[in-house]
Design an enzyme around this catalytic site. Sequence first.
Site, PDB file in Angstrom:
ATOM      1  N   HIS A   1     123.887 -47.434  35.372  1.00 34.66           N
ATOM      2  CA  HIS A   1     124.314 -48.841  35.378  1.00 34.66           C
ATOM      3  C   HIS A   1     124.301 -49.480  33.987  1.00 34.66           C
ATOM      4  CE1 HIS A   1     123.871 -48.148  39.566  1.00 34.66           C
ATOM      5  NE2 HIS A   1     122.599 -48.425  39.668  1.00 34.66           N
TER       6      HIS A   1
ATOM      7  N   LYS B   1     111.144 -52.830  37.546  1.00 36.00           N
ATOM      8  CA  LYS B   1     110.839 -53.203  38.934  1.00 36.00           C
ATOM      9  C   LYS B   1     109.639 -54.143  38.917  1.00 36.00           C
ATOM     10  CE  LYS B   1     113.232 -49.754  41.264  1.00 36.00           C
ATOM     11  NZ  LYS B   1     114.479 -50.207  41.886  1.00 36.00           N
TER      12      LYS B   1
ATOM     13  N   ARG C   1     124.154 -36.717  62.776  1.00 33.47           N
ATOM     14  CA  ARG C   1     123.526 -35.397  62.823  1.00 33.47           C
ATOM     15  C   ARG C   1     123.340 -34.850  64.231  1.00 33.47           C
ATOM     16  NH1 ARG C   1     118.742 -36.451  58.950  1.00 33.47           N
ATOM     17  NH2 ARG C   1     118.890 -38.201  60.328  1.00 33.47           N
TER      18      ARG C   1
ATOM     19  N   LYS D   1     125.250 -41.514  42.993  1.00 29.78           N
ATOM     20  CA  LYS D   1     124.107 -41.052  42.230  1.00 29.78           C
ATOM     21  C   LYS D   1     122.935 -40.767  43.175  1.00 29.78           C
ATOM     22  CE  LYS D   1     121.362 -44.178  40.355  1.00 29.78           C
ATOM     23  NZ  LYS D   1     120.460 -45.039  41.151  1.00 29.78           N
TER      24      LYS D   1
ATOM     25  N   LYS E   1     130.929 -54.878  40.761  1.00 30.07           N
ATOM     26  CA  LYS E   1     130.534 -56.301  40.782  1.00 30.07           C
ATOM     27  C   LYS E   1     131.636 -57.105  40.084  1.00 30.07           C
ATOM     28  CE  LYS E   1     125.612 -55.173  40.924  1.00 30.07           C
ATOM     29  NZ  LYS E   1     124.821 -55.726  41.986  1.00 30.07           N
TER      30      LYS E   1
ATOM     31  N   ASP F   1     117.111 -43.792  36.764  1.00 29.58           N
ATOM     32  CA  ASP F   1     117.601 -44.542  37.922  1.00 29.58           C
ATOM     33  C   ASP F   1     118.561 -45.665  37.521  1.00 29.58           C
ATOM     34  OD1 ASP F   1     117.637 -45.235  40.701  1.00 29.58           O
ATOM     35  OD2 ASP F   1     116.238 -46.874  40.308  1.00 29.58           O
TER      36      ASP F   1
ATOM     37  N   GLU G   1     114.366 -56.515  38.353  1.00 31.48           N
ATOM     38  CA  GLU G   1     114.263 -56.501  39.819  1.00 31.48           C
ATOM     39  C   GLU G   1     112.873 -56.952  40.247  1.00 31.48           C
ATOM     40  OE1 GLU G   1     116.611 -53.254  41.877  1.00 31.48           O
ATOM     41  OE2 GLU G   1     115.651 -52.178  40.254  1.00 31.48           O
TER      42      GLU G   1
ATOM     43  N   HIS H   1     127.865 -48.544  41.540  1.00 32.81           N
ATOM     44  CA  HIS H   1     128.217 -49.792  42.219  1.00 32.81           C
ATOM     45  C   HIS H   1     128.195 -50.998  41.283  1.00 32.81           C
ATOM     46  CE1 HIS H   1     123.832 -50.335  42.637  1.00 32.81           C
ATOM     47  NE2 HIS H   1     124.073 -51.612  42.859  1.00 32.81           N
TER      48      HIS H   1
END
Length: 493
Positions: free
Chosen positions: A237, A335, A45, A145, A179, A232, A213, A175
């Site tokens: 996913h 989470k 930037r 995303k 994997k 999310d 997670e 992503h």
Amino acid sequence: MLDAFDFVIFGGAGDLALRKLIPGLYRAHREGSLPANARIIPTCRNTQMVAEYKDKVRAAAEKHLNADEFVAADWDEFAQRLFPVFVDIGTKDEHWDALATLLNSSGNSQRVFYLSTPPSVFSICCKHLHETGLITANARVVVEKPLGYDAKTAEEINSQIAEYFNEEAIFRIDHYLGKETVQNLLALRFANGMFEHLWDAKSIDHVQISISETVGLEGRAGFYDGAGALRDMVQNHILQLLCLVAMESPNKMTAERIRAEKLKVLESLRPLTGNTVKYNTVRGQYVAGEMDGKMVPGYLDELGQPSNTETFVAIRAYIDNSRWANVPFYLRTGKRMKQRFAEIVIQYKDVAHRVYPESAGAATPNRLIIRLQPEESIKIIMVSKDLEKHETHLRPVVLNLNFADTYKDFYSDAYKRLMLDAAAGDASLFIHRAEVDAAWSWIDPIIEAWQRPENKPHGYMAGSWGPQASSQLMASDRRRWFSIDEVLSGADQ
Ligand code: BG6
């Protein structure tokens, strides 16, 4: 070997670039996957960021790569491929022309523009690429995303990009698809005759897909609170994993055919709307709890304000087609859970008729377990005779294919894999616009029903397996969330 390419990363000094993209490209360089002239052009930037860029990425790489991967001599060689430039994405000025001069000087035939930026600037970035004449026949754009907040906003983003790039040139990244074990799932299904015959409602009792997670908000409160676990993790996913488990065999392993099969799965998901949402979904939000011997704050304390955003979700889903008629797919993510892991469990039906007496031990169904992380493995739980006992006693045993044992020096890196695919123009592991639309069409009514007061999230302690209601969802179907320890010790009976 790939054709020589220029890989431009907008947001080149951002968190994703430093943590994943540059380390992934360095790995590709080390393993010899980058063509000799391939260049990486991160945009910054301001000019000061450009001046400091190489030192900054080097420090980040040292931190994010495994200790034995960072080799100073290799890094110095790799760093010669880096051409950081100053570009203000929102302002079409002489810096864009300088970028064009740089790109046009190389003679590299392939071009990738990775938009590692918030979606709010996708449109202006594509417009400026177009006005600078940079969207050539072999140019592709990679987008991350969140691709929208619901079907409508996703459609807006996709339409904006489509003004400048053809669908074939738009690479929407998830992503999870990079994997290795996820790709192995396809090899397992479509290159092994023995599984395909046992892959339907006749043989399979149910499927579980879990991404658990241990992390909390990780400094992303602003984004996360507006999103929540469903947007999310599930919209992208988890639904992508579900597609790979459930889809029909494509007649060829091409992007077009794979994506067409995945789309059919998304379109066959039984809609969850209105009252069915309460019965088939569980929302949770973590409260303070102990993790690794330390107390961690609850979601609201981390956020610093009231919120109904879910940090956990469990769903009972069905795919209404003949292969999967009435086979539940239990989806779960959260989470601040007890352990970090991601896995798919295919649970087979019990034997039709029990020939062994009760005294031989309780029956255990077969399971195929595809573990994506922390370790990458495929396991099968079988039943065998306990050799140490004279009288017939049956017990569960594990056939274990652990990729870390077989590929000792191999570091699975989803971003590396996907960036190389984008450079090669292979979209098989990227998401088609129609998939994004279909996924949101299934998600939106769930979010709508969650606005009702009775669908507020249940509290669960940080460091636990999520809210009680999640176990109850399984128990109401006489099932349990899979735990290999429970199965092997017989505690699941
Ligand atoms: C991202 C989510 O897409 O995936 C994060 O936005 C999540 O919230 C992450 O933590 C998980 O990825 P992985 O590969 O670490 O399981």
